[in-house]
Design a protein around this motif. Structure first.
Motif, short mmCIF file in Angstrom:
data_model
loop_
_atom_site.label_atom_id
_atom_site.label_comp_id
_atom_site.label_asym_id
_atom_site.label_seq_id
_atom_site.Cartn_x
_atom_site.Cartn_y
_atom_site.Cartn_z
N ASP A 42 -9.95 3.18 -6.46
CA ASP A 42 -8.67 2.88 -5.81
C ASP A 42 -8.75 3.19 -4.33
OD1 ASP A 42 -8.49 5.63 -5.52
OD2 ASP A 42 -6.80 5.88 -6.90
N HIS A 43 -7.61 3.16 -3.63
CA HIS A 43 -7.60 3.33 -2.18
C HIS A 43 -7.94 4.75 -1.75
CE1 HIS A 43 -3.70 4.47 -3.77
NE2 HIS A 43 -3.43 5.12 -2.66
N GLY A 58 -3.02 3.32 -10.33
CA GLY A 58 -2.00 2.97 -9.36
C GLY A 58 -0.62 3.40 -9.80
N THR A 115 -3.84 -0.92 -4.90
CA THR A 115 -3.37 0.29 -5.58
C THR A 115 -2.37 1.13 -4.79
OG1 THR A 115 -5.46 1.36 -4.90
CG2 THR A 115 -5.31 0.51 -7.16
N PRO A 116 -2.30 1.04 -3.44
CA PRO A 116 -1.23 1.79 -2.79
C PRO A 116 0.16 1.26 -3.14
CG PRO A 116 -2.94 1.22 -1.20
CD PRO A 116 -3.21 0.43 -2.45
N HIS A 117 0.23 0.05 -3.66
CA HIS A 117 1.52 -0.60 -3.88
C HIS A 117 1.80 -0.94 -5.33
CE1 HIS A 117 1.22 -1.21 0.47
NE2 HIS A 117 0.04 -1.76 0.26
#
Length: 211
Positions: free
Chosen positions: A5-6, A29, A55-57
């Motif tokens: 992920d981020h 996420g 993944t931040p959103h």
């Protein structure tokens, strides 16, 4: 191969029993869920460079489709495919040729991606399952004709590569959906690998309601 992920954390890897088989999937996420489906000869790792942008959103789920990747072979429905017998033992040149012929930015096809696709294709039953997808083309056409009689009312994003299928995804989706948003990228047939940032931006804009 890991997909991160981020924050650089590997996505959770798990399995689930679905419709008589077991599917492998990765997920991570928060908030709303986005499911990313790969094609052939790929696996869920195809989305590796796109996932960190999403993944931040969103909660991102990337399954290995039935019979492919690390999912179990389907319990039935796979007749003998002569081409699979011909290719057995020569998966690497087969995958290299297939992927490079469909790419515009061939240098974007990282060797670890190709290694993972080959690994998945050499698992028992996986290559046959992948080729069976193409054998089902005529059956898919019948399903699509039926679906066109009741077009999808929700927005649909159609991403195409200028140097591959071009605007075909949008044209095809307009046959079964009433609200199609089209994005053409400077890629071949593998936008998620050839232009991961642009692919993610197209997805994020679509999810946000941009036109």
């Amino acid at each position: 191969m890991y997909v991160h992920d981020h924050l650089g954390r590997p996505l959770t890897s798990a399995r689930m029993s679905v419709n008589g088989t077991r599917l492998h999937y990765r997920a991570e996420g928060e908030e709303e869920t986005v499911v990313l489906l790969h094609g052939a000869p790929k696996a869920s790792c195809h989305w590796r460079d796109v996932v960190p942008h999403l993944t931040p959103h969103y909660t991102v789920i990337t399954p290995d489709l039935r019979g492919l990747g690390d999912s179990d072979p389907a319990a039935g429905g796979f007749d003998t495919v002569t081409l699979a017998e011909d290719i057995a033992g020569r998966e690497r040149p087969f995958i290299d040729h297939w992927m490079s012929r469909e790419a515009h930015h061939v240098d974007a096809l990282a060797s670890d991606f190709l290694d993972e696709y080959v690994r998945c294709c050499t698992l028992p039953g996986r290559l046959r399952a992948m080729l069976f997808i193409y054998r089902a083309t005529l059956e898919d056409a019948e399903v699509n004709r039926a679906a066109a009689r009741a077009p999808l009312p929700m927005p649909v994003l159609a991403v195409g590569g200028t140097y591959a299928v071009g605007d075909d995804p949008a044209r095809q989706m307009r046959e079964v959906a009433t609200d199609v948003r089209e994005v053409l990228l400077d890629t071949g047939h593998h936008p998620a690998q050839e232009a991961p940032r642009e692919t993610a931006e197209a997805c994020l804009g679509f999810f946000a309601g941009d036109r």
